[in-house]
Scaffold this motif. Structure first.
Motif, PDB file in Angstrom:
ATOM      1  N   ASP A  62      -6.321  -8.628   0.036  1.00 45.33           N
ATOM      2  CA  ASP A  62      -7.251  -9.687  -0.716  1.00 45.33           C
ATOM      3  C   ASP A  62      -7.740  -8.370  -2.241  1.00 45.33           C
ATOM      4  O   ASP A  62      -8.835  -9.067  -2.978  1.00 45.33           O
ATOM      5  CB  ASP A  62      -9.100  -9.921  -0.584  1.00 45.33           C
ATOM      6  N   ASP A  63      -7.323  -8.022  -2.532  1.00 51.14           N
ATOM      7  CA  ASP A  63      -7.622  -6.581  -3.324  1.00 51.14           C
ATOM      8  C   ASP A  63      -6.897  -7.458  -4.444  1.00 51.14           C
ATOM      9  O   ASP A  63      -5.734  -8.066  -4.735  1.00 51.14           O
ATOM     10  CB  ASP A  63      -6.884  -5.390  -2.784  1.00 51.14           C
ATOM     11  N   THR A  64      -6.906  -7.290  -6.112  1.00 43.84           N
ATOM     12  CA  THR A  64      -6.154  -6.703  -6.663  1.00 43.84           C
ATOM     13  C   THR A  64      -4.547  -5.757  -7.286  1.00 43.84           C
ATOM     14  O   THR A  64      -4.503  -6.450  -8.058  1.00 43.84           O
ATOM     15  CB  THR A  64      -7.398  -6.705  -7.935  1.00 43.84           C
ATOM     16  N   ALA A  65      -5.357  -4.422  -6.671  1.00 47.07           N
ATOM     17  CA  ALA A  65      -3.908  -4.067  -6.622  1.00 47.07           C
ATOM     18  C   ALA A  65      -3.265  -4.100  -5.737  1.00 47.07           C
ATOM     19  O   ALA A  65      -3.197  -4.709  -4.366  1.00 47.07           O
ATOM     20  CB  ALA A  65      -4.445  -2.369  -6.089  1.00 47.07           C
ATOM     21  N   THR A  66      -1.561  -3.296  -5.519  1.00 45.86           N
ATOM     22  CA  THR A  66      -1.276  -3.978  -4.900  1.00 45.86           C
ATOM     23  C   THR A  66      -0.841  -2.152  -3.111  1.00 45.86           C
ATOM     24  O   THR A  66      -1.993  -1.395  -3.935  1.00 45.86           O
ATOM     25  CB  THR A  66       0.751  -2.991  -5.634  1.00 45.86           C
ATOM     26  N   HIS A  67      -0.663  -2.688  -2.343  1.00 44.02           N
ATOM     27  CA  HIS A  67      -0.820  -1.577  -1.005  1.00 44.02           C
ATOM     28  C   HIS A  67       0.167  -2.138  -0.353  1.00 44.02           C
ATOM     29  O   HIS A  67       1.313  -1.871  -0.280  1.00 44.02           O
ATOM     30  CB  HIS A  67      -1.936  -2.398  -0.475  1.00 44.02           C
ATOM     31  N   ASP A  68       0.281  -0.446   0.393  1.00 43.36           N
ATOM     32  CA  ASP A  68       0.881  -0.660   1.322  1.00 43.36           C
ATOM     33  C   ASP A  68       1.115  -0.017   2.851  1.00 43.36           C
ATOM     34  O   ASP A  68      -0.165   0.691   2.951  1.00 43.36           O
ATOM     35  CB  ASP A  68       2.242   0.166   0.928  1.00 43.36           C
ATOM     36  N   VAL A  69       1.077  -0.860   3.984  1.00 40.57           N
ATOM     37  CA  VAL A  69       0.527  -0.783   5.460  1.00 40.57           C
ATOM     38  C   VAL A  69       1.633   0.900   5.720  1.00 40.57           C
ATOM     39  O   VAL A  69       3.344  -0.583   6.052  1.00 40.57           O
ATOM     40  CB  VAL A  69       1.183  -1.322   6.348  1.00 40.57           C
ATOM     41  N   PHE A  70       1.275   1.253   6.042  1.00 40.75           N
ATOM     42  CA  PHE A  70       2.445   2.519   6.746  1.00 40.75           C
ATOM     43  C   PHE A  70       1.866   3.155   7.763  1.00 40.75           C
ATOM     44  O   PHE A  70       0.382   3.384   8.177  1.00 40.75           O
ATOM     45  CB  PHE A  70       2.268   3.610   5.422  1.00 40.75           C
ATOM     46  N   VAL A  71       2.274   3.388   8.750  1.00 44.25           N
ATOM     47  CA  VAL A  71       1.819   4.198  10.456  1.00 44.25           C
ATOM     48  C   VAL A  71       2.843   4.953  10.551  1.00 44.25           C
ATOM     49  O   VAL A  71       3.990   5.372  10.650  1.00 44.25           O
ATOM     50  CB  VAL A  71       2.299   2.942  11.258  1.00 44.25           C
ATOM     51  N   PRO A  72       1.921   6.682   9.974  1.00 42.48           N
ATOM     52  CA  PRO A  72       2.218   7.558   9.730  1.00 42.48           C
ATOM     53  C   PRO A  72       2.620   8.119  11.940  1.00 42.48           C
ATOM     54  O   PRO A  72       3.140   9.619  11.888  1.00 42.48           O
ATOM     55  CB  PRO A  72       1.645   8.516   9.051  1.00 42.48           C
ATOM     56  N   THR A  73       2.071   7.876  12.456  1.00 41.84           N
ATOM     57  CA  THR A  73       1.386   8.391  13.124  1.00 41.84           C
ATOM     58  C   THR A  73       2.957   8.133  14.572  1.00 41.84           C
ATOM     59  O   THR A  73       3.524   7.047  14.925  1.00 41.84           O
ATOM     60  CB  THR A  73       0.697   7.239  14.907  1.00 41.84           C
ATOM     61  N   ALA A  74       3.236   9.555  15.147  1.00 41.61           N
ATOM     62  CA  ALA A  74       4.225   9.601  15.827  1.00 41.61           C
ATOM     63  C   ALA A  74       4.837   8.996  17.238  1.00 41.61           C
ATOM     64  O   ALA A  74       3.905   8.474  17.631  1.00 41.61           O
ATOM     65  CB  ALA A  74       4.673  11.423  16.376  1.00 41.61           C
ATOM     66  N   GLY A  97      -1.106   2.482  23.364  1.00 43.14           N
ATOM     67  CA  GLY A  97      -1.582   4.156  22.780  1.00 43.14           C
ATOM     68  C   GLY A  97      -2.159   3.360  21.041  1.00 43.14           C
ATOM     69  O   GLY A  97      -2.819   2.235  21.047  1.00 43.14           O
ATOM     70  N   ALA A  98      -3.031   4.690  20.247  1.00 44.06           N
ATOM     71  CA  ALA A  98      -3.785   4.715  19.198  1.00 44.06           C
ATOM     72  C   ALA A  98      -2.513   5.263  18.128  1.00 44.06           C
ATOM     73  O   ALA A  98      -1.418   5.595  17.991  1.00 44.06           O
ATOM     74  CB  ALA A  98      -4.527   5.386  19.268  1.00 44.06           C
ATOM     75  N   PHE A  99      -2.955   4.204  16.631  1.00 47.83           N
ATOM     76  CA  PHE A  99      -1.864   4.944  16.215  1.00 47.83           C
ATOM     77  C   PHE A  99      -3.384   4.477  14.735  1.00 47.83           C
ATOM     78  O   PHE A  99      -4.264   3.865  14.267  1.00 47.83           O
ATOM     79  CB  PHE A  99      -1.014   4.217  15.698  1.00 47.83           C
ATOM     80  N   GLU A 100      -2.755   5.696  13.363  1.00 44.23           N
ATOM     81  CA  GLU A 100      -3.738   5.256  12.002  1.00 44.23           C
ATOM     82  C   GLU A 100      -2.690   4.259  11.646  1.00 44.23           C
ATOM     83  O   GLU A 100      -1.542   4.250  11.354  1.00 44.23           O
ATOM     84  CB  GLU A 100      -3.695   6.619  11.516  1.00 44.23           C
ATOM     85  N   VAL A 101      -3.524   3.407  10.416  1.00 44.18           N
ATOM     86  CA  VAL A 101      -2.837   2.924   9.212  1.00 44.18           C
ATOM     87  C   VAL A 101      -2.846   3.053   8.296  1.00 44.18           C
ATOM     88  O   VAL A 101      -4.478   3.104   7.805  1.00 44.18           O
ATOM     89  CB  VAL A 101      -3.299   1.354   9.912  1.00 44.18           C
ATOM     90  N   GLU A 102      -2.701   3.770   7.583  1.00 42.61           N
ATOM     91  CA  GLU A 102      -2.721   3.829   6.121  1.00 42.61           C
ATOM     92  C   GLU A 102      -2.381   3.258   4.586  1.00 42.61           C
ATOM     93  O   GLU A 102      -1.571   2.445   5.076  1.00 42.61           O
ATOM     94  CB  GLU A 102      -1.969   5.302   5.515  1.00 42.61           C
ATOM     95  N   CYS A 103      -2.558   3.570   3.016  1.00 44.87           N
ATOM     96  CA  CYS A 103      -2.521   2.809   2.787  1.00 44.87           C
ATOM     97  C   CYS A 103      -1.560   4.332   1.864  1.00 44.87           C
ATOM     98  O   CYS A 103      -2.066   5.081   1.131  1.00 44.87           O
ATOM     99  CB  CYS A 103      -2.529   2.288   1.702  1.00 44.87           C
ATOM    100  N   VAL A 104      -0.470   3.558   1.455  1.00 43.10           N
ATOM    101  CA  VAL A 104       0.707   4.361   0.429  1.00 43.10           C
ATOM    102  C   VAL A 104      -0.186   5.780  -0.474  1.00 43.10           C
ATOM    103  O   VAL A 104       0.636   6.445  -1.523  1.00 43.10           O
ATOM    104  CB  VAL A 104       2.340   3.996   0.744  1.00 43.10           C
ATOM    105  N   PHE A 105      -0.646   4.284  -0.976  1.00 41.63           N
ATOM    106  CA  PHE A 105      -0.594   4.067  -2.949  1.00 41.63           C
ATOM    107  C   PHE A 105      -2.493   4.986  -3.114  1.00 41.63           C
ATOM    108  O   PHE A 105      -2.680   4.858  -4.054  1.00 41.63           O
ATOM    109  CB  PHE A 105      -0.702   2.882  -3.289  1.00 41.63           C
ATOM    110  N   HIS A 106      -3.072   4.674  -1.944  1.00 37.02           N
ATOM    111  CA  HIS A 106      -4.858   5.274  -2.121  1.00 37.02           C
ATOM    112  C   HIS A 106      -4.855   6.224  -0.614  1.00 37.02           C
ATOM    113  O   HIS A 106      -5.173   5.023   0.496  1.00 37.02           O
ATOM    114  CB  HIS A 106      -5.404   3.905  -1.960  1.00 37.02           C
ATOM    115  N   SER A 107      -5.142   6.567  -0.998  1.00 32.02           N
ATOM    116  CA  SER A 107      -4.727   7.515   0.518  1.00 32.02           C
ATOM    117  C   SER A 107      -5.945   7.708   1.076  1.00 32.02           C
ATOM    118  O   SER A 107      -6.067   8.199   2.409  1.00 32.02           O
ATOM    119  CB  SER A 107      -4.621   8.698   0.074  1.00 32.02           C
TER     120      SER A 107
END
Length: 116
Positions: A62-74, A97-107
């Motif tokens: 819902d933003d005006t910027a591009t985002h990325d759904v990235f899961v780095p959790t092993a 289990g548990a994992f984190e979701v991050e945006c590659v473009f916005h740390s």
């Protein structure tokens, strides 16, 4: 009615289904919940999700910027790729289990998902 199954090499095979098997396979999905995570103001909302195996998460940009759904959790690592403003993508939760979701473009963008 047939069910498509993948063997160990990834080849798809069709297998006939009985009515009981159809009910067994469809019923769990009817109980699955859908959770929505929005991306706006360079944040994920909500910051934490409690879900069950089989649930889905819909990521909505819902933003005006591009985002990325990235899961780095092993053990859960994946990259769903760039999402342009207005785009949506759905992730089905396949294991506990548990994992984190991050945006590659916005740390600083982060949400935590706990799957029971």
């Amino acid at each position: 009615m047939y069910l498509e199954l993948a063997d160990r090499e990834g080849w798809m095979h069709k297998s006939p289904l009985s009515l009981a098997a159809v009910v067994f396979l469809v019923a769990p999905h009817a109980l699955a919940a859908e959770h929505t995570v929005t991306m706006a103001g360079s944040t994920y909302e909500p910051a934490r999700i409690n879900a069950a195996v089989g649930d889905t998460i819909r990521f909505v940009n819902d933003d005006t910027a591009t985002h990325d759904v990235f899961v780095p959790t092993a053990g859960y690592a994946l990259d769903l790729g760039a999402q342009e403003p207005g785009e949506e993508i759905v992730l089905t939760l396949r294991k506990a289990g548990a994992f984190e979701v991050e945006c590659v473009f916005h740390s600083h963008m982060l949400t935590v998902v706990e799957v029971e």
